[in-house]
Design a protein around this motif. Structure first.
Motif, short mmCIF file in Angstrom:
data_model
loop_
_atom_site.label_atom_id
_atom_site.label_comp_id
_atom_site.label_asym_id
_atom_site.label_seq_id
_atom_site.Cartn_x
_atom_site.Cartn_y
_atom_site.Cartn_z
N GLY A 60 -1.83 -2.24 1.43
CA GLY A 60 -1.38 -1.06 0.68
C GLY A 60 0.11 -0.83 0.88
N LYS A 61 0.57 -1.04 2.11
CA LYS A 61 2.00 -0.83 2.40
C LYS A 61 2.85 -1.83 1.63
CE LYS A 61 5.34 -0.48 6.07
NZ LYS A 61 5.73 -0.82 7.40
N GLU A 62 2.44 -3.09 1.67
CA GLU A 62 3.24 -4.12 1.00
C GLU A 62 3.24 -3.91 -0.52
OE1 GLU A 62 2.38 -8.17 2.02
OE2 GLU A 62 4.28 -8.81 1.11
N LEU A 63 2.07 -3.57 -1.06
CA LEU A 63 1.99 -3.38 -2.51
C LEU A 63 2.84 -2.19 -2.96
CD1 LEU A 63 -1.83 -4.09 -2.91
CD2 LEU A 63 0.01 -5.48 -3.85
N ALA A 64 2.76 -1.08 -2.21
CA ALA A 64 3.54 0.11 -2.57
C ALA A 64 5.04 -0.16 -2.42
CB ALA A 64 3.12 1.30 -1.71
N LEU A 65 5.41 -0.75 -1.29
CA LEU A 65 6.83 -0.99 -1.00
C LEU A 65 7.45 -1.93 -2.03
CD1 LEU A 65 9.16 -0.66 1.03
CD2 LEU A 65 8.30 -2.67 2.20
N GLU A 66 6.78 -3.04 -2.31
CA GLU A 66 7.35 -4.01 -3.25
C GLU A 66 7.38 -3.45 -4.67
OE1 GLU A 66 9.07 -6.57 -2.39
OE2 GLU A 66 8.54 -6.21 -0.30
N THR A 67 6.42 -2.58 -4.98
CA THR A 67 6.43 -1.96 -6.30
C THR A 67 7.65 -1.06 -6.45
OG1 THR A 67 4.04 -2.10 -6.44
CG2 THR A 67 5.10 -0.51 -7.90
N PHE A 68 7.96 -0.29 -5.40
CA PHE A 68 9.16 0.57 -5.46
C PHE A 68 10.42 -0.27 -5.52
CE2 PHE A 68 8.95 5.09 -5.36
CZ PHE A 68 7.60 5.35 -5.19
N ARG A 69 10.48 -1.28 -4.66
CA ARG A 69 11.68 -2.11 -4.61
C ARG A 69 11.90 -2.79 -5.98
NH1 ARG A 69 13.18 -4.71 0.31
NH2 ARG A 69 11.05 -5.21 0.84
N GLY A 70 10.82 -3.36 -6.52
CA GLY A 70 10.92 -4.09 -7.79
C GLY A 70 11.26 -3.16 -8.94
N ALA A 71 10.60 -2.00 -8.99
CA ALA A 71 10.84 -1.05 -10.08
C ALA A 71 12.27 -0.52 -10.03
CB ALA A 71 9.83 0.09 -10.02
N ALA A 72 12.77 -0.23 -8.82
CA ALA A 72 14.15 0.27 -8.69
C ALA A 72 15.15 -0.79 -9.12
CB ALA A 72 14.41 0.70 -7.24
N GLN A 73 14.88 -2.04 -8.73
CA GLN A 73 15.78 -3.14 -9.09
C GLN A 73 15.75 -3.35 -10.61
OE1 GLN A 73 17.52 -4.36 -6.78
NE2 GLN A 73 18.49 -6.14 -7.70
N LEU A 99 -5.92 2.55 0.48
CA LEU A 99 -6.94 2.55 1.54
C LEU A 99 -8.29 3.02 1.00
CD1 LEU A 99 -5.58 4.05 4.91
CD2 LEU A 99 -6.64 1.82 4.55
N GLU A 100 -8.23 4.13 0.26
CA GLU A 100 -9.48 4.72 -0.27
C GLU A 100 -10.16 3.78 -1.25
OE1 GLU A 100 -8.80 8.72 -1.69
OE2 GLU A 100 -7.96 9.36 0.25
N LEU A 101 -9.38 2.89 -1.86
CA LEU A 101 -9.94 1.94 -2.83
C LEU A 101 -10.34 0.62 -2.18
CD1 LEU A 101 -7.48 2.68 -5.78
CD2 LEU A 101 -9.95 3.06 -5.82
N MET A 144 5.11 7.07 -1.85
CA MET A 144 4.58 5.85 -1.23
C MET A 144 3.39 6.17 -0.33
SD MET A 144 8.15 3.94 -0.42
CE MET A 144 7.57 2.43 0.27
N GLU A 145 3.49 7.30 0.39
CA GLU A 145 2.36 7.72 1.23
C GLU A 145 1.10 7.87 0.37
OE1 GLU A 145 5.08 10.86 3.58
OE2 GLU A 145 2.97 11.39 3.60
N ALA A 146 1.28 8.51 -0.80
CA ALA A 146 0.13 8.74 -1.69
C ALA A 146 -0.43 7.42 -2.20
CB ALA A 146 0.55 9.64 -2.86
N MET A 147 0.45 6.49 -2.56
CA MET A 147 -0.03 5.19 -3.05
C MET A 147 -0.76 4.43 -1.94
SD MET A 147 3.08 4.14 -5.58
CE MET A 147 2.62 2.48 -5.96
N GLN A 148 -0.24 4.55 -0.72
CA GLN A 148 -0.89 3.85 0.40
C GLN A 148 -2.25 4.47 0.71
OE1 GLN A 148 1.72 3.24 3.79
NE2 GLN A 148 3.43 2.89 2.45
N GLN A 149 -2.31 5.80 0.61
CA GLN A 149 -3.60 6.47 0.84
C GLN A 149 -4.62 6.03 -0.20
OE1 GLN A 149 -3.40 10.79 1.33
NE2 GLN A 149 -5.49 10.98 0.51
N ALA A 150 -4.19 5.97 -1.46
CA ALA A 150 -5.10 5.55 -2.53
C ALA A 150 -5.55 4.11 -2.30
CB ALA A 150 -4.39 5.68 -3.88
#
Ligand SMILES: NC(=O)C1=CN([C@@H]2O[C@H](COP(=O)(O)OP(=O)(O)OC[C@H]3O[C@@H](n4cnc5c(N)ncnc54)[C@H](OP(=O)(O)O)[C@@H]3O)[C@@H](O)[C@H]2O)C=CC1
Ligand SMILES: O=C(O)[C@@H]1CCC=N1
Length: 273
Positions: free
Chosen positions: A199-212, A190-192, A182-188
């Motif tokens: 970035g935090k919300e997109l990474a977090l919800e992607t993990f939550r949704g993918a796990a579910q 920001l860089e983009l 998640m740190e790496a996704m958030q860093q990317a």
């Protein structure tokens, strides 16, 4: 159920947070830790009893959870020995590596030991714990151990103690790998050009949704991954980049390194005995 925690650090705090209100009331829990600040915080948050040193109250507990670092376990076991002699409570050890036979010896040939490898999502009731009962643990004690860890998530019972180190590598340490990704996704992000918050919300919800999705789907995760990956598309570019960098193999090696470190810690501490 009266439970004593020896060690009130990160993992004990996560377990206590998950347990209070689910299986035990705050005053049924005692936490022993030399760190008065940590005790003050735990008492304020969960209403648990606290003590800076091991005392008689530990022996009055039905369950004693050993939540100190592996390197502290032998000394703690020696201090616990007289307290456990009378009431013989069930001992749950969550320490990475420390072998049941060593712990049993340090506690004075103690039989009622269950080794557990929980993880910090226990804090939000979503932990998963690998567990193995040492010889001498009754079915009733196994059920008690299971009910404690099930109050904070799922449990997986293991047929052999040697499998605890692999569990440590996969799920005990596992939340850190997820946070790292998640740190790496958030860093990317920001860089983009996205904001930190986005970035935090997109990474977090992607993990939550993918796990579910993975939890609810009957398909293997490879198939779910392929469904995101259009030939010649964006995901294909990302996965190709990761494959070229050897990311999957690096993760496999990382999990094995964690398991090996658990085994090594157990051997080291056992040897020093
Ligand atoms: N963190 C995690 O995600 C997981 C940890 N574990 C296991 O849980 C155990 C604890 O890990 P963690 O919570 O991360 O570590 P922490 O260092 O956060 O917690 C250990 C606590 O024990 C205290 N302590 C030291 N000596 C004694 C003593 N004699 N009596 C009572 N308490 C004492 C420490 O105090 P001080 O800091 O002052 O030394 C510290 O507060 C380890 O064995 C680890 O392998 C298992 C699964 C996951
Ligand atoms: O890093 C550690 O040693 C502990 C054990 C599993 C997770 N944290």
């Amino acid at each position: 159920m009266k439970i004593s925690f020896i060690g009130g650090g990160n993992m004990a705090s996560a377990l206590i947070a998950g347990l209070v209100g689910r299986l035990a009331a705050g005053p049924d829990i005692q936490v022993v830790d030399p760190n008065s600040e940590a005790l003050h915080r735990l008492n304020g948050q969960y209403g648990v009893n606290t003590a800076e040193t091991i005392g008689a109250r530990v022996g009055e507990s039905e369950v004693v959870v050993l939540a100190v670092k592996p390197q502290q376990m032998r000394e703690v076991a020696a201090a616990l020995r007289p307290q456990l002699a009378q009431s013989r409570p069930l001992v749950l050890s969550i320490a990475a590596g420390i072998r049941g036979a060593d712990l049993s010896r340090w506690l004075g040939d103690y039989g009622a030991i269950v080794r557990c490898m929980p993880n910090t999502p226990a804090l939000v009731g979503m932990g998963v714990t690998g567990m193995v009962a040492m010889p001498g643990v009754s079915e009733k004690q196994k059920a008690a151990a299971d009910s404690i860890l099930r109050a904070v998530g799922k449990t997986v019972w293991l047929a052999d103690e040697s499998l605890i180190d692999p569990v440590t590598g996969v799920s005990g340490s596992g939340p850190a790998y997820v946070f790292y990704f998640m740190e790496a996704m958030q860093q990317a992000a920001l860089e983009l050009g996205l904001s930190a918050e986005q970035g935090k919300e997109l990474a977090l919800e992607t993990f939550r949704g993918a796990a579910q999705l993975a939890a609810q789907s009957s398909e293997p995760v490879e198939v779910l991954r392929e469904r995101v990956t259009s030939k010649g598309g964006t995901t294909y570019a990302a996965i190709t980049s990761m494959e070229q960098a050897g990311v999957k193999q690096a993760i496999v090696e990382a999990v094995k390194a964690a398991a090996a470190r658990g085994r090594e810690l157990g051997e080291q501490m056992g040897r020093d005995a």
